[in-house]
Scaffold this motif. Structure first.
Motif, mmCIF file in Angstrom:
data_model
loop_
_atom_site.group_PDB
_atom_site.id
_atom_site.type_symbol
_atom_site.label_atom_id
_atom_site.label_comp_id
_atom_site.label_asym_id
_atom_site.label_seq_id
_atom_site.Cartn_x
_atom_site.Cartn_y
_atom_site.Cartn_z
ATOM 1 N N GLY A 71 0.810 -1.209 0.000
ATOM 2 C CA GLY A 71 0.000 0.000 0.000
ATOM 3 C C GLY A 71 0.845 1.261 0.000
ATOM 4 N N GLY A 72 2.167 1.106 0.248
ATOM 5 C CA GLY A 72 3.073 2.241 0.180
ATOM 6 C C GLY A 72 2.878 3.251 1.297
ATOM 7 N N PRO A 73 3.581 4.379 1.219
ATOM 8 C CA PRO A 73 3.525 5.368 2.302
ATOM 9 C C PRO A 73 2.217 6.141 2.378
ATOM 10 N N PHE A 74 1.395 6.083 1.315
ATOM 11 C CA PHE A 74 0.163 6.877 1.294
ATOM 12 C C PHE A 74 -1.095 6.008 1.378
ATOM 13 N N ARG A 75 -0.951 4.817 1.944
ATOM 14 C CA ARG A 75 -2.069 3.875 2.013
ATOM 15 C C ARG A 75 -3.273 4.476 2.720
ATOM 16 N N GLU A 76 -3.044 5.302 3.745
ATOM 17 C CA GLU A 76 -4.139 5.892 4.517
ATOM 18 C C GLU A 76 -4.330 7.380 4.216
#
Length: 396
Positions: free
Chosen positions: A185-190
């Motif tokens: 999901g990488g660093p920007f998943r949320e």
């Protein structure tokens, strides 16, 4: 194959190259470095040459070659320096080479990787773009030459480990229902869609689980990396896009899964360290120590899964559409993405505009058959020209 395997590492100064050399150094009785290649990190390449003493080193141009030769001579290292794409191809297909780690990032890795395949080498494929750009031609070359192609991306290596040895008969024939491709999901998943507009290159490159180069880190942040991996999985395992499903798994402990028709789901687990798939491929079909710590399930405690959000991360949707369209579409997708990521890293476009540029290029460039390597690079060039035109209109 000789008792001591001689290895060419294409892209030695990158994260995959360095991890490969770490594994090789742990087993001097099994592996010897034949050639190392690098692009811009000449001081690092010189240090690697002094440590591993390859027969050859390859750099991009005459100026870099002169500088590296001077450094090697001053240290008394007898290593021949080659330059350019011709040098890369030479060390990839040399008769002395047993295996080639293909870890050059992007389209630049296609020709030397294909040279290794055509020479019938054992090819450890970390350059996913080679398959994305020229999948049909690449896999036909593997069949024609008898090369051994082993996947290095942690996800594809996991799938490889979870499939039976005779999967080349066809996935349906061996009972495979789905391939489940995991994504962190990488660093920007949320991160909310609105907030994505203001994220910086530094934030995009700060991956929560993996240590990677800047280009692949941005791809992970946009989920284009997972889209490219979806295309790669289709070619590696002769799978239709419809049976490859992306699953967001934030812990990056399960590296991918294979779902069988009898209800069994096989998964490969491990700490997020690229030395595991590298060691697996280097020693295949045997197993060797990679230097990776054992997985502590008690420390992990939980494993989470969720569906990817293709509204916030449209690159994944664009990649699946390109996979379904086939022919030149994946090459166009890849070229446009390379231009877009570089523009984002330079501060010329915002993060969501990566997908905007790619989508516009895909709409402009018709899908055509790719019957030759020249046709592949022609499609790549047209896509880059469209992307640059978009950048002139919309970039900062």
């Amino acid at each position: 194959m000789s008792q001591v395997q001689r290895i060419t590492v294409l892209g030695a100064t990158g994260s995959i190259g360095l991890s490969t050399l770490d594994v090789i150094a742990r087993h001097p009785e099994r592996y010897q470095v034949f050639a190392l290649t690098g692009y811009s990190r000449l001081d690092e390449l010189l240090a690697l040459c002094l440590r591993h003493r390859p027969a050859y080193a390859v750099v991009p141009d005459a100026r870099s070659a002169s500088r590296l030769r001077d450094g090697l001579a001053a240290a008394g290292c007898d290593c021949e320096v080659l330059e350019g794409e011709a040098g890369l191809c030479q060390v990839a297909c040399a008769s002395e080479v047993d295996a080639v780690m293909a870890a050059i990032v992007g389209a630049a890795g296609l020709r030397p990787t294909l040279a290794a395949v055509r020479a019938g080498k054992k090819v450890l494929l970390a350059n996913k773009e080679a398959l994305v750009m020229s999948g049909a031609l690449f896999m036909q070359a593997v069949r024609d030459s008898g090369a051994v192609l082993l996947p290095i991306d942690s996800e594809h290596n996991a799938i490889f480990q979870c499939l039976p040895g005779d999967y080349s008969r066809g996935l349906a024939q061996v009972g495979v229902r789905r391939i489940l491709l995991t994504a962190s999901g990488g660093p920007f998943r949320e991160t909310s869609a609105g907030a994505l507009r203001d994220v910086t290159p530094e934030q995009a490159c700060a991956h929560p689980n993996w240590s990677m180069g800047r280009k692949i880190s941005v791809d992970s942040a946009s989920m284009m990396n997972k889209g490219l991996e979806l295309i790669e999985a289709c070619w590696l395992f002769d799978a239709a896009p419809s049976i490859v499903e992306v699953v967001v798994h934030p812990q990056s402990v399960i590296h991918s899964l294979v779902d069988y028709v009898d209800g069994s789901v096989l998964a490969q687990l491990g700490n997020p360290d690229m030395r595991t798939p590298i060691a697996n491929a280097l020693a295949w079909p045997q197993r060797i120590d990679s230097g990776v710590a054992p997985l502590d399930l008690f420390a992990i405690a939980r494993l989470d899964f969720q569906a990817p959000d293709e509204q916030r991360f449209p690159c994944l949707r664009l990649a699946r559409a390109a996979a379904e369209a086939g022919n030149s579409a994946p090459a166009v997708l890849n070229a446009a993405n390379e231009v877009a990521v570089e523009a984002f890293l330079q501060g010329r476009i915002r993060f969501p505009e990566i997908a905007s540029m790619i989508e516009q290029v895909l709409e402009q460039e018709p899908v055509v058959a790719l019957a030759s390597l020249e046709a592949v690079f022609a499609a790549d060039q047209r896509a880059r020209e469209h992307a640059q035109a978009w950048l002139r209109r919309h970039g900062r």
